[in-house]
Design an enzyme around this catalytic site. Structure first.
Site, PDB file in Angstrom:
ATOM      1  N   ASN A  94       1.022  -1.211   0.167  1.00 37.71           N
ATOM      2  CA  ASN A  94      -0.124   0.075   0.112  1.00 37.71           C
ATOM      3  C   ASN A  94       0.856   1.198   0.136  1.00 37.71           C
ATOM      4  O   ASN A  94       1.510   1.428   0.931  1.00 37.71           O
ATOM      5  CB  ASN A  94      -0.967   0.033   1.232  1.00 37.71           C
ATOM      6  CG  ASN A  94      -1.810   1.326   1.267  1.00 37.71           C
ATOM      7  OD1 ASN A  94      -1.852   2.034   0.535  1.00 37.71           O
ATOM      8  ND2 ASN A  94      -2.450   1.344   2.683  1.00 37.71           N
ATOM      9  N   LYS A 135       0.064   4.174  -0.344  1.00 43.91           N
ATOM     10  CA  LYS A 135      -0.434   5.444   0.471  1.00 43.91           C
ATOM     11  C   LYS A 135      -0.228   6.596  -0.543  1.00 43.91           C
ATOM     12  O   LYS A 135      -0.232   6.381  -1.678  1.00 43.91           O
ATOM     13  CB  LYS A 135       0.043   5.481   1.940  1.00 43.91           C
ATOM     14  CG  LYS A 135      -0.205   4.408   2.532  1.00 43.91           C
ATOM     15  CD  LYS A 135       0.197   4.475   4.246  1.00 43.91           C
ATOM     16  CE  LYS A 135      -0.148   2.944   4.943  1.00 43.91           C
ATOM     17  NZ  LYS A 135       0.124   3.302   6.157  1.00 43.91           N
ATOM     18  N   HIS A 147      -9.291   1.043   5.238  1.00 51.12           N
ATOM     19  CA  HIS A 147      -8.152   1.285   5.751  1.00 51.12           C
ATOM     20  C   HIS A 147      -8.207   2.175   6.976  1.00 51.12           C
ATOM     21  O   HIS A 147      -9.086   3.259   7.000  1.00 51.12           O
ATOM     22  CB  HIS A 147      -7.188   1.720   4.868  1.00 51.12           C
ATOM     23  CG  HIS A 147      -5.576   1.928   5.297  1.00 51.12           C
ATOM     24  ND1 HIS A 147      -5.417   2.830   6.395  1.00 51.12           N
ATOM     25  CD2 HIS A 147      -4.679   1.185   5.231  1.00 51.12           C
ATOM     26  CE1 HIS A 147      -4.050   2.363   6.534  1.00 51.12           C
ATOM     27  NE2 HIS A 147      -3.646   1.319   5.953  1.00 51.12           N
ATOM     28  N   GLU A 199      -6.533   4.486   8.112  1.00 49.84           N
ATOM     29  CA  GLU A 199      -6.329   6.010   7.777  1.00 49.84           C
ATOM     30  C   GLU A 199      -7.674   6.755   7.236  1.00 49.84           C
ATOM     31  O   GLU A 199      -8.097   8.120   7.257  1.00 49.84           O
ATOM     32  CB  GLU A 199      -5.279   6.148   7.024  1.00 49.84           C
ATOM     33  CG  GLU A 199      -3.875   6.023   7.626  1.00 49.84           C
ATOM     34  CD  GLU A 199      -2.506   5.209   6.971  1.00 49.84           C
ATOM     35  OE1 GLU A 199      -2.709   5.492   5.746  1.00 49.84           O
ATOM     36  OE2 GLU A 199      -1.725   4.789   7.498  1.00 49.84           O
ATOM     37  N   GLU A 253      -4.867  -4.908  10.610  1.00 52.40           N
ATOM     38  CA  GLU A 253      -4.036  -3.939  10.812  1.00 52.40           C
ATOM     39  C   GLU A 253      -4.325  -3.127  12.252  1.00 52.40           C
ATOM     40  O   GLU A 253      -5.082  -2.178  12.356  1.00 52.40           O
ATOM     41  CB  GLU A 253      -3.988  -3.031   9.724  1.00 52.40           C
ATOM     42  CG  GLU A 253      -3.587  -3.664   8.263  1.00 52.40           C
ATOM     43  CD  GLU A 253      -3.246  -2.550   7.130  1.00 52.40           C
ATOM     44  OE1 GLU A 253      -2.197  -2.822   6.527  1.00 52.40           O
ATOM     45  OE2 GLU A 253      -3.948  -1.508   7.162  1.00 52.40           O
ATOM     46  N   GLY A 283       2.998   2.248  10.853  1.00 53.83           N
ATOM     47  CA  GLY A 283       3.972   3.176  10.931  1.00 53.83           C
ATOM     48  C   GLY A 283       4.567   3.696  12.003  1.00 53.83           C
ATOM     49  O   GLY A 283       5.214   4.745  12.197  1.00 53.83           O
ATOM     50  N   SER A 296       3.616  -2.030  10.380  1.00 53.27           N
ATOM     51  CA  SER A 296       5.178  -2.391  10.449  1.00 53.27           C
ATOM     52  C   SER A 296       5.801  -3.572  10.258  1.00 53.27           C
ATOM     53  O   SER A 296       6.965  -4.025  10.865  1.00 53.27           O
ATOM     54  CB  SER A 296       5.597  -1.831  12.088  1.00 53.27           C
ATOM     55  OG  SER A 296       5.074  -0.556  12.294  1.00 53.27           O
TER      56      SER A 296
HETATM   57  P1  13P Z   1       3.245   0.343   7.552  1.00 50.58           P
HETATM   58  O1  13P Z   1       3.815  -0.880   7.023  1.00 50.58           O
HETATM   59  O2  13P Z   1       4.025   1.690   7.033  1.00 50.58           O
HETATM   60  O3  13P Z   1       3.197   0.365   9.130  1.00 50.58           O
HETATM   61  O4  13P Z   1       1.829   0.401   7.028  1.00 50.58           O
HETATM   62  C1  13P Z   1       0.713  -0.385   7.163  1.00 50.58           C
HETATM   63  C2  13P Z   1      -0.460  -0.293   6.505  1.00 50.58           C
HETATM   64  O5  13P Z   1      -1.026   0.725   6.894  1.00 50.58           O
HETATM   65  C3  13P Z   1      -0.649  -0.975   5.214  1.00 50.58           C
HETATM   66  O6  13P Z   1      -2.042  -0.554   4.683  1.00 50.58           O
END
Ligand code: 13P
Length: 262
Positions: free
Chosen positions: A11, A13, A98, A100, A168, A174, A213
């Site tokens: 992803n 983002k 997601h 976010e 997740e 992150g 992560s």
């Molecule tokens: P990270 O791997 O940067 O922690 O992000 C995970 C994520 O949100 C994947 O959708």
């Protein structure tokens, strides 16, 4: 047990300009060279790069995905994007729910389910994300949150061919923090049990990815946990080196399986 083909999805983002397609080409070539074993590999770039990414990866082992889609198929929704548009641009998958999006855009389970239904309707496979926040975990509400999100976000018409779940934990995204492999295994088993109510007899074939992560340094132990069928990778999917450092776990797994002839 029903065999489930491992899936590693990246992803990107809100990262990636045209120049980033060079990294995607490197990923495509590494996968073609066998670096990810038999695993299915998906890259979800920003919407502006989907068409070019799909063209770059046409005929390769890389599938392209979107990061979001609207619940409606078209209409007066300035700035939004429909599942049919993603499909038309060459996407095969789309991420919905997601954290976010749930947090920054106040997306509810019902809305996410509508988006997933739109994805299925357009012929895309939906990667439905769920996961608890740090506060929910602290308060011992992890399983209740997962139960609510599975029940509320996954379309009733979904099956193993049209849906992938990504667990997740919000606090692991992150941050460099991850649950223990045992905690991940428990969460995935719990999710699978609750999927069974939605699709009796089929939940055993649904792939459940871990995300949050995932890095080359921790991929082997996280991906080896029971009921973990792959990873949804954020930051570490932006470079071929790190992404293959994660997907490469499956190359080793293939190698250690030895003779794979029928
Ligand atoms: P990270 O791997 O940067 O922690 O992000 C995970 C994520 O949100 C994947 O959708």
């Amino acid at each position: 047990m029903i065999p489930r083909r491992p899936l590693v999805a990246g992803n990107w983002k809100m990262n990636g300009l045209k120049a980033s397609l060079a990294e995607l080409a490197a990923i495509r070539d590494a996968v073609a060279a066998g670096h990810a074993g038999d695993a299915e590999i998906v890259v979800c770039p920003p919407a502006t790069l989907i068409a070019a990414a799909a063209e770059l990866c046409a005929g390769s082992r890389i599938a392209i995905g979107g990061q979001w889609c609207h619940a409606q198929s078209s209409g007066a929704h300035t700035g939004d994007i429909s599942a049919a548009m993603l499909k038309d641009a060459g996407a095969i998958f789309v991420i919905v729910g997601h954290s976010e999006r749930r947090i920054e855009h106040a997306e509810t389970d019902g809305l996410v389910r509508g988006q997933a239904e739109a994805a299925l309707g357009a012929g895309l496979t939906a990667i439905v994300c769920i996961g608890e926040t740090a506060a929910e975990r602290r308060e011992g509400r992890t399983l209740a949150v997962l139960e609510r999100q599975v029940g509320g976000s996954v379309p009733t018409a979904a099956g193993p061919g049209s849906i992938v779940i990504a667990y997740e934990p919000v606090w692991a995204i992150g941050t460099g923090l991850t649950p223990t492999p045992a905690d991940v295994a428990d969460a995935h088993a719990f999710i699978r049990r609750h999927l069974d109510a939605l699709m009796p007899g089929e939940a055993g074939a649904v792939r459940i990815l871990y995300g949050g992560s995932v890095k080359p340094a921790n991929a082997a132990e996280l991906l080896a946990a029971a009921d973990v069928d792959g990873a949804l990778v954020g930051g570490a999917s932006l470079t071929c080196k790190d992404f293959m450092g994660i997907a490469g776990v499956y190359r080793s797994a293939d190698a250690s399986r030895g003779d794979r002839s029928p």
